[in-house]
Write a protein that holds these residues in place. Structure first.
Motif, PDB file in Angstrom:
ATOM      1  N   THR A  47       0.856  -1.183   0.000  1.00 38.88           N
ATOM      2  CA  THR A  47       0.000   0.000   0.000  1.00 38.88           C
ATOM      3  C   THR A  47       0.893   1.234   0.000  1.00 38.88           C
ATOM      4  O   THR A  47       2.057   1.162   0.392  1.00 38.88           O
ATOM      5  CB  THR A  47      -0.965   0.041   1.203  1.00 38.88           C
ATOM      6  OG1 THR A  47      -1.895   1.114   1.029  1.00 38.88           O
ATOM      7  CG2 THR A  47      -0.229   0.234   2.516  1.00 38.88           C
ATOM      8  N   LYS A  48       0.344   2.355  -0.447  1.00 44.22           N
ATOM      9  CA  LYS A  48       1.063   3.629  -0.361  1.00 44.22           C
ATOM     10  C   LYS A  48       0.489   4.489   0.757  1.00 44.22           C
ATOM     11  O   LYS A  48       1.048   5.519   1.093  1.00 44.22           O
ATOM     12  CB  LYS A  48       1.003   4.378  -1.697  1.00 44.22           C
ATOM     13  CG  LYS A  48       1.825   3.703  -2.771  1.00 44.22           C
ATOM     14  CD  LYS A  48       1.879   4.532  -4.033  1.00 44.22           C
ATOM     15  CE  LYS A  48       2.765   3.834  -5.052  1.00 44.22           C
ATOM     16  NZ  LYS A  48       2.961   4.621  -6.256  1.00 44.22           N
ATOM     17  N   CYS A  60       2.255  -5.847  -7.745  1.00 41.09           N
ATOM     18  CA  CYS A  60       3.467  -5.047  -7.787  1.00 41.09           C
ATOM     19  C   CYS A  60       4.271  -5.513  -8.998  1.00 41.09           C
ATOM     20  O   CYS A  60       3.998  -6.578  -9.554  1.00 41.09           O
ATOM     21  CB  CYS A  60       4.275  -5.168  -6.495  1.00 41.09           C
ATOM     22  SG  CYS A  60       4.820  -6.831  -6.109  1.00 41.09           S
TER      23      CYS A  60
END
Length: 84
Positions: A47-48, A60
């Protein structure tokens, strides 16, 4: 370089028809009804967002996945069936 130790224990309710087998690749695998074999291992989640309720994904770039897998120095997977 640092060493990160991760311990993961899962408890799954699986169909009675699934069974544990020793795969010729020398890993324990779950023999499923459709003739496939599943080996359990870890799956990195990303997650960012650094806040509660963040959306996590296993998606990813392949290059990053390979980089993380190359970091694995040892892996031990033990599965056992408990009959009710």
């Amino acid at each position: 370089m640092k060493k990160l130790l991760v311990t993961i224990q899962l408890e799954l309710d699986i169909p009675d028809t699934w069974d544990l087998v020793e795969h010729p690749d020398q890993v324990q695998a779950i023999k499923m009804d459709d003739g496939q074999y599943m080996h359990m291992s870890f799956l990195p989640m990303m997650t960012k967002d650094f806040k509660a309720g963040a959306e996590w994904s296993s998606e990813c770039p392949d290059e990053f996945t390979e980089e993380v897998l190359d970091m694995v120095a040892d892996e031990e997977v033990l599965m056992k069936l408990e009959l009710n």
